[in-house]
Design an enzyme around this catalytic site. Structure first.
Site, PDB file in Angstrom:
ATOM      1  N   GLU A 182     -16.504 -10.661   2.674  1.00  0.00           N
ATOM      2  CA  GLU A 182     -16.147  -9.686   3.703  1.00  0.00           C
ATOM      3  C   GLU A 182     -15.728 -10.338   5.016  1.00  0.00           C
ATOM      4  OE1 GLU A 182     -18.862  -9.375   1.807  1.00  0.00           O
ATOM      5  OE2 GLU A 182     -18.473  -7.565   0.652  1.00  0.00           O
ATOM      6  N   HIS A 222     -25.609   1.458   0.208  1.00  0.00           N
ATOM      7  CA  HIS A 222     -24.583   2.231  -0.485  1.00  0.00           C
ATOM      8  C   HIS A 222     -24.546   3.668   0.014  1.00  0.00           C
ATOM      9  CE1 HIS A 222     -25.588  -1.150  -3.084  1.00  0.00           C
ATOM     10  NE2 HIS A 222     -24.402  -1.042  -3.623  1.00  0.00           N
TER      11      HIS A 222
END
Lengths: 332, 408
Positions: free
Chosen positions: A68, A137
């Site tokens: 990322e 999540h």
């Protein structure tokens, strides 16, 4: 991608609308690129970029490593050089390694270079809870990014808004984080304008007009608020505002409504302390104090870690909690 | 790598390989092309010279390995079912195919050597001794789960068994592994005792990671620290060839020779065929012993394969069925089973059937247990977190510990 017969007949989901915006903008502007983990061959973790690599090739729809910080840093470099990169981070909880690049580079470049360089970057991030997944999540970290001057933050709740806001974000000269509420991804369809249109960043939407209580929210909570309104007495007139853009805030729309009703409920998924609801409350108290008929109420997630499936629905604000808060504010 | 070494490397291995193939320099079982994985030597691992350390192990040890691997597979089959029935929420990453890796590496350790792993963590938890019930209940989000049903599939923690957990952020667990090793080294070198007062031991920490995590910055920071400070941590790459849907050579440099990554950080790198558990033990156990004795890190490229998708919701567009079938031909459970049946001749087909039946029964029992277990009460939202709206409910005042879980 081009519309299927089902989309033509029944309308677009949020996923379809975002895909259409990406497809149309990539057709229109060859500076636009998509990057991210599995965005190409696999069509993205939520299949939002499905078909784009087939159409535009692997040089414009770039499968990246699990990296990322690298994805974000190199996207910022692309943007500085004039491209229009659209990195996808698979889940909001995975933004951690990218945080340094976003906050210390993307958000500050315009100021640091005194306006000589900007970062026209749109970061797409599936966001929020309601899909029975655990922490990382299902989180709602929008305030971490809103807090940084220079960072625009958008969170649409409907397919039509998503398409118009995404096109506006891609064409914006500054970095925009585009939070996509996962819970809404495939929850309903609506007819969406097939043409090229933008919705200005920084403008809230009045979902329903009312005179007694103002309810302010964003993302998937819009639909919980609508469900709450169904539970209220018919003679209670609620004005529901979908912020759509979280930074910059549409303070004029917020305050106009608060001044009109004098009673305000703010609903957010994120934990209560120091969330965006806190800032909204402060703005309303500072600007509309003399119009207020009741203390501003916040209906929020709890100050705890986003729980796994069994406790998820207890954590998230729901229609019942929201209806109770609206009722309490109305009765104050 | 300079062009001259690249040329040398290519000319020294597998000159007949297809053009474009990336070749492994040391007789790898893989040759990697963009679309296929080829086996060298008709699927046989490189012949080892001299006696194998695993040959000296008693039959009972290897039978226990077989049982542990079968238990993981049967357990995972049940997980897949439960997930499809929406009894397991969120995401579920199965270990089927990789069983030899967790069982082989964990059985090369002492029980109190700490381990930390990523989100494909059910296999490690079971191999380290967690009860199938606690593991399944966690996935069902039930209070009797190893993290009180608050973590789910990716968060298997087991303190008594020195399992410091599954972790959902790719690569983020690797510095924790370095820290666990640092603590052991500090106990031994500085405190001269362990934090619980017992004599300090030389320990080795295992930090498992997938091949996708090779590209995360956190791993490289952890490897640098480990090399710099001589931490006894082994970075175990569970190289199943895919980071979600991205084949390793599409996402990672030097995919054909990953152990070179360790060279840059000043420690040993090895690569091991991870489908054959005896081979894992033969190669990995001596490495563990060296790292323990010399207080040094190591990096292991352990080649394995997952038969299922990355998660239960993976369309698997990135690979062909033939490839999965090819790996199933060298299935780790079958390999060990055949060794025990035909070479050691220490078990019969009936014994294998009995083991399978036992593992099926344990797995079914875990599902039944999880289904009937209690969901966490609403109060658990606020347990074990500093921000506490229920003051004075805890002896420490700052925390509510919630329901006591027998495992914790």
């Amino acid at each position: 991608m081009p519309r299927t017969p089902q989309m033509i007949e029944k309308g677009l989901t949020l996923v379809d609308a975002i895909n259409e915006a990406l497809y149309q903008e990539m057709e229109r502007d060859d500076r636009v690129m998509c990057l991210g983990e599995d965005v190409g061959l696999n069509g993205g973790v939520f299949r939002v970029t499905e078909g784009l690599q087939n159409r535009f090739g692997p040089d414009r729809v770039v499968d990246t490593p699990l990296s990322e910080s690298g994805i974000m840093g190199s996207s910022i470099g692309l943007a500085l050089a004039g491209m229009r990169p659209i990195p996808e981070i698979q889940f909001e909880g995975f933004m951690g390694p990218a945080y340094d690049q976003l906050v210390n580079h993307a958000a500050r470049f315009r100021n640091r270079t005194r306006g000589s360089h900007t970062v026209p970057l749109t970061v797409r991030v599936p966001w929020g809870g309601g899909i029975h997944a655990p922490e990382f999540h299902s989180d709602s970290p929008e305030v971490m990014y809103i807090h940084n001057p220079g960072m625009k933050v958008v969170c649409p709740s409907t397919p039509s808004d998503a398409k118009g806001l995404l096109l506006a974000a891609i064409r914006d000269p500054d970095p925009v984080i585009f939070f996509e509420p996962k819970r809404v991804y495939r929850s309903f369809r609506e007819q969406v304008d097939e043409g090229d249109y933008t919705i200005p960043i920084g403008k809230a939407k009045t979902v329903s007009e009312g005179t007694d209580v103002t309810v302010i929210t964003w993302g998937s909570m819009v639909f919980e608020c609508l469900a709450a309104m169904d539970q209220l007495p018919d003679d209670l007139s609620v004005e529901l505002i979908d912020l759509r853009t979280l930074n910059p805030l549409d303070t004029d729309a917020i305050c106009a409504s608060a001044e009109k009703t004098g009673r305000v409920v703010i609903v957010q998924e994120a934990p209560k302390t120091c969330g965006l609801a806190s800032e909204l409350t402060t703005i309303i108290v500072e600007r509309c104090f003399l119009n207020l008929q009741a203390p501003v109420q916040r209906v929020c997630g709890f100050d705890t870690i986003m729980p796994y499936a069994k406790l998820e629905l207890q954590y998230l604000p729901d229609a019942k909690k929201i209806a109770e808060a609206i009722g309490a504010v109305a009765a104050y | 790598m300079t062009s001259s070494t690249m040329t040398q490397h290519q000319s020294s291995t597998q000159p007949t390989a297809a053009p474009g193939a990336i070749q492994h320099p040391e007789g790898s079982i893989y040759n990697i092309t963009s679309s296929k994985v080829h086996m060298n030597g008709q699927g046989k691992p490189a012949q080892r010279q001299g006696p194998r350390p695993s040959d000296a192990l008693p039959n009972a040890t290897l039978i226990k390995w077989l049982r542990d691997m079968i238990l993981i597979r049967e357990f995972e089959n049940r997980c897949a079912q439960a997930y499809q029935q929406a009894k397991i929420g969120g995401f579920c990453h199965l270990y089927i195919g990789q069983e030899a890796l967790a069982v082989g590496t964990i059985n090369s350790l002492n029980h109190d050597d700490p381990i930390v792993t990523a989100y494909r963590d059910h296999g490690h938890a079971l191999a380290r001794g967690m009860s199938p019930r606690a593991c399944m209940a966690e996935m069902f989000g039930k209070l009797a789960g190893c993290a009180k049903g608050k973590g789910g599939s990716m968060h298997m923690f087991d303190k008594p068994n020195w399992n410091f957990g599954g972790h959902g952020i790719v690569g983020a667990q690797t510095p924790l592994g370095a820290g666990l090793a640092f603590a052991a080294k500090y106990e031994f070198d500085v405190m001269k005792r362990s934090v619980d007062g017992s004599p300090a031991k030389k320990k080795v920490a295992l930090a498992y990671l997938g091949d996708g995590a090779l590209n995360q910055g956190a791993l490289h920071e952890a490897m640098n620290l480990a090399g710099l400070w001589g931490l006894p941590v082994i970075f175990v790459v569970e190289n199943n060839r895919y980071s979600m849907g991205t084949a390793i050579e599409r996402g990672t440099t030097m995919a054909h020779d990953l152990k070179q990554k360790a060279v840059a950080y000043g420690f040993e790198g090895v690569h091991i065929d991870g489908m054959d558990i005896r081979n894992i033990y033969d190669e990995f156990k001596p490495l563990v012993d060296r790292c323990r004795e010399n207080s040094r890190p190591a990096f292991v490229d352990l080649l394995t394969y997952r038969y299922q998708g990355h998660s239960m919701s993976d369309p698997q567009k990135y690979r062909v069925k033939d490839e999965v079938e090819m790996f199933k031909q060298r299935d780790s459970i079958t390999l060990l089973e055949q060794h025990l049946l035909t070479e050691r001749k220490c078990i019969s087909e009936a014994d294998v059937d009995a083991i399978v039946a036992e593992c099926k029964s344990l797995s079914a029992d875990s599902v039944e247990f999880a289904e009937n277990a209690a969901a966490p009460e609403l109060e658990e939202l606020y347990s074990d977190v500093y921000k506490n709206i229920q003051p004075n409910l805890s002896p420490t005042r700052d925390y509510v510990h919630g329901t006591k879980n027998a495992l914790l």
